[in-house]
Design a protein around this motif. Structure first.
Motif, mmCIF file in Angstrom:
data_model
loop_
_atom_site.group_PDB
_atom_site.id
_atom_site.type_symbol
_atom_site.label_atom_id
_atom_site.label_comp_id
_atom_site.label_asym_id
_atom_site.label_seq_id
_atom_site.Cartn_x
_atom_site.Cartn_y
_atom_site.Cartn_z
ATOM 1 N N PHE A 245 0.852 -1.182 0.000
ATOM 2 C CA PHE A 245 0.000 0.000 0.000
ATOM 3 C C PHE A 245 0.896 1.244 0.000
ATOM 4 O O PHE A 245 1.898 1.294 0.713
ATOM 5 N N PRO A 246 0.562 2.257 -0.817
ATOM 6 C CA PRO A 246 1.440 3.430 -0.935
ATOM 7 C C PRO A 246 1.482 4.297 0.313
ATOM 8 O O PRO A 246 2.454 5.015 0.519
ATOM 9 N N MET A 247 0.437 4.219 1.154
ATOM 10 C CA MET A 247 0.408 5.053 2.356
ATOM 11 C C MET A 247 -0.624 4.485 3.335
ATOM 12 O O MET A 247 -1.511 3.718 2.942
ATOM 13 N N GLU A 251 -9.425 3.588 5.643
ATOM 14 C CA GLU A 251 -10.539 3.146 4.810
ATOM 15 C C GLU A 251 -10.411 1.655 4.511
ATOM 16 O O GLU A 251 -9.347 1.175 4.133
ATOM 17 N N PRO A 252 -11.497 0.889 4.688
ATOM 18 C CA PRO A 252 -11.422 -0.551 4.411
ATOM 19 C C PRO A 252 -11.310 -0.824 2.911
ATOM 20 O O PRO A 252 -11.948 -0.166 2.103
ATOM 21 N N VAL A 253 -10.503 -1.817 2.563
ATOM 22 C CA VAL A 253 -10.328 -2.209 1.174
ATOM 23 C C VAL A 253 -10.440 -3.732 1.079
ATOM 24 O O VAL A 253 -10.398 -4.438 2.083
ATOM 25 N N ARG A 292 -8.759 -18.851 -4.783
ATOM 26 C CA ARG A 292 -8.707 -17.410 -4.598
ATOM 27 C C ARG A 292 -9.133 -17.092 -3.175
ATOM 28 O O ARG A 292 -10.200 -17.524 -2.727
ATOM 29 N N VAL A 293 -8.286 -16.344 -2.469
ATOM 30 C CA VAL A 293 -8.574 -15.943 -1.093
ATOM 31 C C VAL A 293 -8.929 -14.461 -1.099
ATOM 32 O O VAL A 293 -8.103 -13.620 -1.471
ATOM 33 N N GLN A 294 -10.157 -14.154 -0.719
ATOM 34 C CA GLN A 294 -10.600 -12.761 -0.667
ATOM 35 C C GLN A 294 -10.425 -12.239 0.752
ATOM 36 O O GLN A 294 -10.909 -12.833 1.717
ATOM 37 N N LEU A 295 -9.729 -11.110 0.876
ATOM 38 C CA LEU A 295 -9.535 -10.436 2.164
ATOM 39 C C LEU A 295 -10.375 -9.170 2.158
ATOM 40 O O LEU A 295 -10.113 -8.251 1.378
ATOM 41 N N LEU A 298 -10.057 -4.881 5.075
ATOM 42 C CA LEU A 298 -8.649 -4.700 5.436
ATOM 43 C C LEU A 298 -8.369 -3.204 5.478
ATOM 44 O O LEU A 298 -8.519 -2.500 4.481
ATOM 45 N N ARG A 299 -7.958 -2.722 6.656
ATOM 46 C CA ARG A 299 -7.646 -1.299 6.818
ATOM 47 C C ARG A 299 -6.122 -1.154 6.903
ATOM 48 O O ARG A 299 -5.520 -1.518 7.924
ATOM 49 N N PRO A 300 -5.478 -0.630 5.857
ATOM 50 C CA PRO A 300 -4.015 -0.588 5.827
ATOM 51 C C PRO A 300 -3.429 0.540 6.668
ATOM 52 O O PRO A 300 -2.756 1.445 6.153
ATOM 53 N N ASP A 301 -3.679 0.501 7.983
ATOM 54 C CA ASP A 301 -3.057 1.513 8.838
ATOM 55 C C ASP A 301 -1.689 1.010 9.304
ATOM 56 O O ASP A 301 -1.268 -0.113 9.003
ATOM 57 N N THR A 302 -0.981 1.840 10.053
ATOM 58 C CA THR A 302 0.399 1.521 10.425
ATOM 59 C C THR A 302 0.502 0.282 11.305
ATOM 60 O O THR A 302 1.553 -0.358 11.351
ATOM 61 N N SER A 303 -0.580 -0.082 12.001
ATOM 62 C CA SER A 303 -0.524 -1.262 12.864
ATOM 63 C C SER A 303 -0.358 -2.557 12.081
ATOM 64 O O SER A 303 0.071 -3.569 12.637
#
Length: 335
Positions: A245-247, A251-253, A292-295, A298-303
């Motif tokens: 993730f670029p940053m 937001e959930p993805v 295929r595994v769907q996630l 997923l919230r790409p925060d720093t944690s």
């Protein structure tokens, strides 16, 4: 006698008057007239990673308002914007153009047709011309090695050569993955350099990939992109090998992982472990020998940075497949 002389004088005067009228030039009707001192712009030789920009200055040298109805480039690689469509007598307008040379090579000739109410030239053509070249040649443009043994640490070489006679230096190399690095070797100062590329650790089964950004001081090619892929033989492969993730974001993805077996080996996904209880998973068949595994959520925060998604399978003795989560903004790669 006097009468005859008078009549002859009057007839002669009428003839001279008629000849004088015929000799006078016709006065043109008022009209607009489009003029441009430089309708053709030669940009010379430019690297094909660049975009050529040029502004044409158009004037109205007529008596009435010049109305420009359309500015039409000859292809989609060229864009043109006009500042004023209605140009009064004696006024000016500008047409700003951009020509993308991406993927182009050799002579280029692009026309921009200007349609107006100029009765003498209702279609006026502007031209961009020049040569798209390669300032820096990269060979190979994409480094790929396959059928490698797990546990090996192969190396690959990429050569960068200056083509236009402009000296340059390689300033730094950055990798999008900590699993692949490169060092710079000078072959010929100012003209030829090599990148020696290798994985930073012994290869795990499957794909190890990254994109190298080569920073140079060349005015036309300050950055070069070189994709790298090392593929080690494996019973199972997972793609992508990293979730990047670029940053950070709250937001959930949703992201997808594909797990495949080589040699059509039958297997099942036993379970998927995720680094956060908020993340939900769903596994579905994908082709004859894959899943295929769907996630989701997923919230790409720093944690989550440097945490992993771990996939367990039904194959006896098969190690879990780990897919790291990496957030680039929180882990900058040192040059």
């Amino acid at each position: 006698m006097k009468t005859r002389l008078l009549i002859a004088f009057l007839l002669g005067s009428l003839a001279l008057s008629s000849q004088a009228q015929e000799a006078q030039p016709a006065v043109p009707a008022p009209a607009p007239r489009l003029a441009c001192d430089g309708p053709e712009f030669d940009f010379g030789v430019v690297d094909n990673s660049q975009t050529v920009e040029h502004t044409f200055l158009l004037r109205n040298e007529g008596d009435l308002t010049l109305e420009i109805s359309q500015v039409r480039p000859s292809c989609g690689c060229t864009v043109a914007h006009i500042s004023e469509r209605n140009v009064p007598a004696g006024g000016e307008t500008k047409i700003s153009t951009k020509l993308s040379l991406a993927g182009r090579q050799g002579q280029q000739h692009k026309a921009i047709t200007v349609e107006s109410n100029d009765p003498q030239q209702p279609r006026f053509v502007l031209t961009l011309k020049g040569t798209a070249g390669t300032a820096l040649d990269v060979q190979p443009s994409r480094l790929m090695q396959s059928q490698l043994a797990p546990g090996s640490q192969p190396t690959g070489t990429v050569q960068i050569t200056g083509m236009a006679g402009t000296p340059f230096k390689v300033l730094a190399v950055e990798s999008t993955s900590e699993q692949i690095s490169a060092r710079v070797v000078t072959v010929e100062e100012g003209r030829v350099y090599q990148l020696v590329v290798s994985p930073t650790q012994p290869l795990s089964p499957g794909q190890t990939e990254a994109t190298l950004t080569v920073k140079t001081d060349h005015p036309q090619r300050p950055n070069l992109q070189v994709p790298v892929l090392f593929m080690a033989k494996a019973d199972l492969v997972v793609a992508p090998r990293e979730l990047i993730f670029p940053m950070p974001s709250s937001e959930p993805v949703t992201r997808y992982l594909i797990v495949r077996a080589n040699d059509n080996q039958a297997f099942q996904i036993a379970r998927v472990e995720v680094p956060s209880p908020e993340i939900t998973t769903e596994t579905t068949a994908f082709g004859a020998n894959g899943y295929r595994v769907q996630l989701s959520n997923l919230r790409p925060d720093t944690s989550l940075n440097q945490r992993v998604v771990r996939i367990f399978t039904s194959i006896p003795g098969q190690a879990p497949l780990d897919v790291p989560i990496r957030i680039i903004a929180s882990t900058p790669v040192a040059p």
